[in-house]
Design a protein around this motif. Structure first.
Motif, PDB file in Angstrom:
ATOM      1  N   LEU A  33       0.830  -1.210   0.000  1.00  0.00           N
ATOM      2  CA  LEU A  33       0.000   0.000   0.000  1.00  0.00           C
ATOM      3  C   LEU A  33       0.867   1.263   0.000  1.00  0.00           C
ATOM      4  O   LEU A  33       0.586   2.216  -0.729  1.00  0.00           O
ATOM      5  N   THR A  34       1.924   1.253   0.781  1.00  0.00           N
ATOM      6  CA  THR A  34       2.837   2.392   0.816  1.00  0.00           C
ATOM      7  C   THR A  34       3.525   2.576  -0.533  1.00  0.00           C
ATOM      8  O   THR A  34       3.700   3.710  -1.002  1.00  0.00           O
ATOM      9  N   SER A  35       3.899   1.472  -1.158  1.00  0.00           N
ATOM     10  CA  SER A  35       4.537   1.545  -2.482  1.00  0.00           C
ATOM     11  C   SER A  35       3.576   2.103  -3.521  1.00  0.00           C
ATOM     12  O   SER A  35       3.977   2.887  -4.389  1.00  0.00           O
ATOM     13  N   LEU A  36       2.316   1.704  -3.452  1.00  0.00           N
ATOM     14  CA  LEU A  36       1.325   2.231  -4.388  1.00  0.00           C
ATOM     15  C   LEU A  36       1.149   3.734  -4.218  1.00  0.00           C
ATOM     16  O   LEU A  36       1.017   4.467  -5.198  1.00  0.00           O
ATOM     17  N   LYS A  37       1.151   4.178  -2.973  1.00  0.00           N
ATOM     18  CA  LYS A  37       1.018   5.622  -2.712  1.00  0.00           C
ATOM     19  C   LYS A  37       2.256   6.369  -3.214  1.00  0.00           C
ATOM     20  O   LYS A  37       2.142   7.448  -3.785  1.00  0.00           O
ATOM     21  N   ALA A  38       3.437   5.789  -3.001  1.00  0.00           N
ATOM     22  CA  ALA A  38       4.676   6.443  -3.423  1.00  0.00           C
ATOM     23  C   ALA A  38       4.776   6.517  -4.942  1.00  0.00           C
ATOM     24  O   ALA A  38       5.288   7.497  -5.489  1.00  0.00           O
ATOM     25  N   LYS A  40       2.274   6.720  -6.868  1.00  0.00           N
ATOM     26  CA  LYS A  40       1.071   7.447  -7.304  1.00  0.00           C
ATOM     27  C   LYS A  40       0.170   6.596  -8.201  1.00  0.00           C
ATOM     28  O   LYS A  40      -0.399   7.070  -9.179  1.00  0.00           O
ATOM     29  N   ASP A  42      -2.326   4.891  -6.710  1.00  0.00           N
ATOM     30  CA  ASP A  42      -3.513   4.656  -5.898  1.00  0.00           C
ATOM     31  C   ASP A  42      -4.776   5.242  -6.511  1.00  0.00           C
ATOM     32  O   ASP A  42      -5.861   4.750  -6.275  1.00  0.00           O
ATOM     33  N   GLY A  43      -4.656   6.277  -7.317  1.00  0.00           N
ATOM     34  CA  GLY A  43      -5.840   6.885  -7.909  1.00  0.00           C
ATOM     35  C   GLY A  43      -6.268   6.240  -9.212  1.00  0.00           C
ATOM     36  O   GLY A  43      -7.419   6.338  -9.623  1.00  0.00           O
ATOM     37  N   ASP A  48      -5.291  -0.438  -4.496  1.00  0.00           N
ATOM     38  CA  ASP A  48      -5.146   0.019  -3.109  1.00  0.00           C
ATOM     39  C   ASP A  48      -6.360  -0.338  -2.255  1.00  0.00           C
ATOM     40  O   ASP A  48      -6.219  -0.646  -1.075  1.00  0.00           O
ATOM     41  N   GLU A  49      -7.557  -0.358  -2.848  1.00  0.00           N
ATOM     42  CA  GLU A  49      -8.735  -0.758  -2.089  1.00  0.00           C
ATOM     43  C   GLU A  49      -8.681  -2.244  -1.721  1.00  0.00           C
ATOM     44  O   GLU A  49      -9.014  -2.628  -0.602  1.00  0.00           O
TER      45      GLU A  49
END
Length: 106
Positions: A33-38, A40, A42-43, A48-49
């Motif tokens: 999840l942190t890697s997906l946010k880093a 970008k 997640d959108g 991420d869900e």
């Protein structure tokens, strides 16, 4: 003799194994999840869900397995619930892995 082995196998406590493995997989999902946010991502995707859902299931499995180790009469019920929640978390994590693979390949 065989009957004693079957009875002994049924009484094995798997809560400790579920607790350790669930906690490890929770940490893995946190890294994903942190890697997906880093990155970008997640959108753009629903990865991420699904990762957050598997994190929730693994944390719930951790709590249920911990409670089953502390419970008296409800130990078997809590352990079975922890086992089913853990299996559901594994299936969601498998789906997340497939989504990540298809997103990277495509």
């Amino acid at each position: 003799m065989l009957q004693q082995q079957v009875i002994t196998m049924e009484k094995k406590n798997t809560s400790q194994h579920i607790l350790n493995t669930s906690a490890t997989l929770f940490g893995l999902c946190y890294v994903v999840l942190t890697s997906l946010k880093a990155l970008k991502l997640d959108g753009e995707t629903t990865i991420d869900e699904f990762t957050a859902a598997s994190m929730f299931l693994f944390m719930l499995s951790c709590l249920l397995s911990f409670l089953s180790m502390r419970a008296g009469k409800k130990q078997v019920l809590l352990e079975k619930l922890a086992d089913y929640v853990f299996l559901t978390g594994l299936l969601v994590l498998f789906g997340t892995t497939l989504f990540i693979m298809f997103h990277v390949i495509a």
